[in-house]
Design a protein around this motif. Structure first.
Motif, PDB file in Angstrom:
ATOM      1  N   GLN A   1       0.849  -1.192   0.000  1.00  0.00           N
ATOM      2  CA  GLN A   1       0.000   0.000   0.000  1.00  0.00           C
ATOM      3  C   GLN A   1       0.883   1.239   0.000  1.00  0.00           C
ATOM      4  O   GLN A   1       1.701   1.428   0.887  1.00  0.00           O
TER       5      GLN A   1
ATOM      6  N   GLU B   1      -0.541   4.558  -0.786  1.00  0.00           N
ATOM      7  CA  GLU B   1      -1.341   5.695  -0.326  1.00  0.00           C
ATOM      8  C   GLU B   1      -2.749   5.230   0.032  1.00  0.00           C
ATOM      9  O   GLU B   1      -3.246   4.238  -0.512  1.00  0.00           O
ATOM     10  N   ASP B   2      -3.386   5.982   0.914  1.00  0.00           N
ATOM     11  CA  ASP B   2      -4.803   5.799   1.226  1.00  0.00           C
ATOM     12  C   ASP B   2      -5.454   7.167   1.072  1.00  0.00           C
ATOM     13  O   ASP B   2      -5.234   8.057   1.870  1.00  0.00           O
ATOM     14  N   TRP B   3      -6.182   7.330  -0.035  1.00  0.00           N
ATOM     15  CA  TRP B   3      -6.826   8.607  -0.324  1.00  0.00           C
ATOM     16  C   TRP B   3      -8.317   8.561  -0.020  1.00  0.00           C
ATOM     17  O   TRP B   3      -9.103   9.324  -0.573  1.00  0.00           O
TER      18      TRP B   3
END
Length: 132
Positions: free
Chosen positions: A31, A33-35
């Protein structure tokens, strides 16, 4: 001339949690990025080096025949190079994928397995032939 520096595939899925469990957790895509927000969920996962393979219908049918024995894939299929196609396919099936065809050696020497993710995306898992 335009120079492309990254290929990014945007995959819309009905069951986000199942897709995360398969692609990130079972397949091991890191993972980046977590947008996610209150408007929706999105993760950016690292899939290594990207290439775009363009097939005509005859070639797609030939690959399906080699890997599965009949024409089964749609217009998009992911092909992922892994260290062990058999072990990766088994791990993905345990994580919710379904087996489309067990691993087999291709005419070009790779070992390919085919699974379908819970969202229906077909994945070819290939272990490259050893070069001697």
């Amino acid at each position: 001339m335009t120079v492309v520096t990254e290929l990014r595939i945007a995959l819309t899925v009905d069951d986000f949690d199942a897709a995360v469990a398969l692609y990130r957790d079972a397949l091991g895509l890191a993972q980046l990025e977590d947008w996610s927000s209150d408007r929706g969920r999105v993760l950016l996962l690292d899939a290594g080096r990207a290439t775009l393979e363009l097939f005509d219908a005859a070639q797609a049918a030939m690959v399906d025949d080699v890997e599965v024995g009949r024409r089964v894939s749609g217009p998009v299929r992911f092909a992922l190079r892994v260290a062990d196609a058999d072990a990766t396919a088994a791990a993905l099936v345990r994580a919710g994928a379904s087996e489309v065809a067990p691993a087999a050696v291709t005419p070009w020497g790779d070992r390919n397995a085919r699974v379908a993710a819970p969202d229906g995306m077909q994945l070819t898992l290939f272990s490259a032939a050893e070069v001697s």
